[in-house]
Design a protein around this motif. Structure first.
Motif, PDB file in Angstrom:
ATOM      1  N   UNK A 181      97.915 -11.266  96.114  1.00  0.00           N
ATOM      2  CA  UNK A 181      96.509 -11.319  96.516  1.00  0.00           C
ATOM      3  C   UNK A 181      96.095  -9.995  97.159  1.00  0.00           C
ATOM      4  N   UNK A 182      96.962  -9.427  97.963  1.00  0.00           N
ATOM      5  CA  UNK A 182      96.653  -8.146  98.601  1.00  0.00           C
ATOM      6  C   UNK A 182      96.642  -7.008  97.585  1.00  0.00           C
ATOM      7  N   UNK A 183      97.481  -7.101  96.562  1.00  0.00           N
ATOM      8  CA  UNK A 183      97.415  -6.129  95.475  1.00  0.00           C
ATOM      9  C   UNK A 183      96.072  -6.211  94.760  1.00  0.00           C
ATOM     10  N   UNK A 184      95.608  -7.434  94.533  1.00  0.00           N
ATOM     11  CA  UNK A 184      94.298  -7.642  93.919  1.00  0.00           C
ATOM     12  C   UNK A 184      93.198  -7.032  94.789  1.00  0.00           C
ATOM     13  N   UNK A 185      93.275  -7.264  96.091  1.00  0.00           N
ATOM     14  CA  UNK A 185      92.291  -6.694  97.018  1.00  0.00           C
ATOM     15  C   UNK A 185      92.305  -5.175  96.945  1.00  0.00           C
ATOM     16  N   UNK A 186      93.486  -4.602  96.867  1.00  0.00           N
ATOM     17  CA  UNK A 186      93.610  -3.145  96.777  1.00  0.00           C
ATOM     18  C   UNK A 186      92.899  -2.608  95.532  1.00  0.00           C
ATOM     19  N   UNK A 187      93.099  -3.295  94.407  1.00  0.00           N
ATOM     20  CA  UNK A 187      92.415  -2.892  93.169  1.00  0.00           C
ATOM     21  C   UNK A 187      90.904  -3.061  93.343  1.00  0.00           C
ATOM     22  N   UNK A 188      90.476  -4.187  93.880  1.00  0.00           N
ATOM     23  CA  UNK A 188      89.053  -4.447  94.097  1.00  0.00           C
ATOM     24  C   UNK A 188      88.413  -3.356  94.969  1.00  0.00           C
ATOM     25  N   UNK A 189      89.098  -2.981  96.025  1.00  0.00           N
ATOM     26  CA  UNK A 189      88.548  -1.960  96.921  1.00  0.00           C
ATOM     27  C   UNK A 189      88.422  -0.600  96.239  1.00  0.00           C
ATOM     28  N   UNK A 190      89.269  -0.346  95.245  1.00  0.00           N
ATOM     29  CA  UNK A 190      89.206   0.932  94.518  1.00  0.00           C
ATOM     30  C   UNK A 190      88.156   0.915  93.416  1.00  0.00           C
ATOM     31  N   UNK A 191      88.060  -0.204  92.682  1.00  0.00           N
ATOM     32  CA  UNK A 191      87.214  -0.192  91.479  1.00  0.00           C
ATOM     33  C   UNK A 191      86.030  -1.159  91.534  1.00  0.00           C
ATOM     34  N   UNK A 192      85.891  -1.890  92.603  1.00  0.00           N
ATOM     35  CA  UNK A 192      84.792  -2.858  92.682  1.00  0.00           C
ATOM     36  C   UNK A 192      85.009  -4.006  91.713  1.00  0.00           C
ATOM     37  N   UNK A 193      83.955  -4.457  91.112  1.00  0.00           N
ATOM     38  CA  UNK A 193      84.044  -5.636  90.245  1.00  0.00           C
ATOM     39  C   UNK A 193      84.622  -5.332  88.860  1.00  0.00           C
ATOM     40  N   UNK A 194      84.882  -4.070  88.552  1.00  0.00           N
ATOM     41  CA  UNK A 194      85.434  -3.697  87.242  1.00  0.00           C
ATOM     42  C   UNK A 194      86.956  -3.826  87.243  1.00  0.00           C
ATOM     43  N   UNK A 195      87.438  -5.012  87.583  1.00  0.00           N
ATOM     44  CA  UNK A 195      88.875  -5.261  87.684  1.00  0.00           C
ATOM     45  C   UNK A 195      89.489  -5.219  86.285  1.00  0.00           C
ATOM     46  N   UNK A 196      90.523  -4.422  86.079  1.00  0.00           N
ATOM     47  CA  UNK A 196      91.179  -4.381  84.770  1.00  0.00           C
ATOM     48  C   UNK A 196      91.787  -5.741  84.404  1.00  0.00           C
ATOM     49  N   UNK A 197      91.760  -6.062  83.127  1.00  0.00           N
ATOM     50  CA  UNK A 197      92.312  -7.336  82.641  1.00  0.00           C
ATOM     51  C   UNK A 197      93.772  -7.493  83.051  1.00  0.00           C
ATOM     52  N   UNK A 198      94.522  -6.404  83.056  1.00  0.00           N
ATOM     53  CA  UNK A 198      95.933  -6.458  83.427  1.00  0.00           C
ATOM     54  C   UNK A 198      96.158  -6.958  84.847  1.00  0.00           C
ATOM     55  N   UNK A 199      95.202  -6.691  85.719  1.00  0.00           N
ATOM     56  CA  UNK A 199      95.307  -7.170  87.099  1.00  0.00           C
ATOM     57  C   UNK A 199      95.277  -8.691  87.123  1.00  0.00           C
ATOM     58  N   UNK A 200      94.428  -9.272  86.293  1.00  0.00           N
ATOM     59  CA  UNK A 200      94.368 -10.735  86.222  1.00  0.00           C
ATOM     60  C   UNK A 200      95.637 -11.299  85.586  1.00  0.00           C
ATOM     61  N   UNK A 201      96.228 -10.565  84.653  1.00  0.00           N
ATOM     62  CA  UNK A 201      97.478 -11.033  84.046  1.00  0.00           C
ATOM     63  C   UNK A 201      98.582 -11.102  85.102  1.00  0.00           C
ATOM     64  N   UNK A 202      98.595 -10.146  86.010  1.00  0.00           N
ATOM     65  CA  UNK A 202      99.567 -10.165  87.104  1.00  0.00           C
ATOM     66  C   UNK A 202      99.305 -11.378  88.006  1.00  0.00           C
ATOM     67  N   UNK A 203      98.046 -11.630  88.315  1.00  0.00           N
ATOM     68  CA  UNK A 203      97.723 -12.803  89.140  1.00  0.00           C
ATOM     69  C   UNK A 203      98.176 -14.098  88.469  1.00  0.00           C
TER      70      UNK A 203
END
Length: 135
Positions: free
Chosen positions: A80-102
């Motif tokens: 979840x914190x990794x997801x937050x880190x990505x969100x803080x860097x790219x905003x709502x344009x979360x890469x699909x791969x991030x969701x695959x990790x989740x």
């Protein structure tokens, strides 16, 4: 001093800023309570997410509550914190791969809840900063 005066409505300074519009304050608080208390992700995970967002979003009011933990062992919290880190860097344009990790650890209900919590918390923190809310 806050950007606008505190209203007489609400219990916290944050609520009193929203309290100039009582219905907004009421519904905002209700949604916050739902997201914090009655969902499938643990309160502990959400508190780590809230803290990471506060430090990433620069919300002084929220940052004052606690420092980010450094010794987290729980896999869900780490992801979840990794997801937050990505969100803080790219905003709502979360890469699909991030969701695959989740999806390796979270079910779809939990992913939906995490995203809603991140968005709601970010909006709250932006509002607090916009209103110059301080600890």
């Amino acid at each position: 001093m806050t950007t606008i005066s505190l209203s007489l409505n609400g219990e916290t300074s944050f609520q009193k800023l929203l309290g100039h519009n009582k219905e907004v304050m009421k519904k905002w608080s209700e949604l916050g309570e739902v997201l914090e208390n009655t969902m499938s992700l643990s309160k502990d995970l959400k508190e780590h997410v809230r803290t990471a967002l506060a430090h990433g979003n620069g919300c002084l009011y929220c940052k004052a509550k606690r420092e980010p933990a450094k010794d987290i062992q729980d896999e869900k919290t780490i992801k979840a914190l990794g997801f937050v880190s990505v969100f803080l860097r790219v905003g709502s344009a979360i890469p699909k791969g991030t969701f695959e990790v989740l999806k390796e650890t979270f079910n779809e209900k939990e992913i939906s809840e995490l995203c809603a919590f991140v968005c709601f918390t970010t909006a709250s923190q932006y509002f607090g900063e916009m209103m110059d809310l301080r600890p």
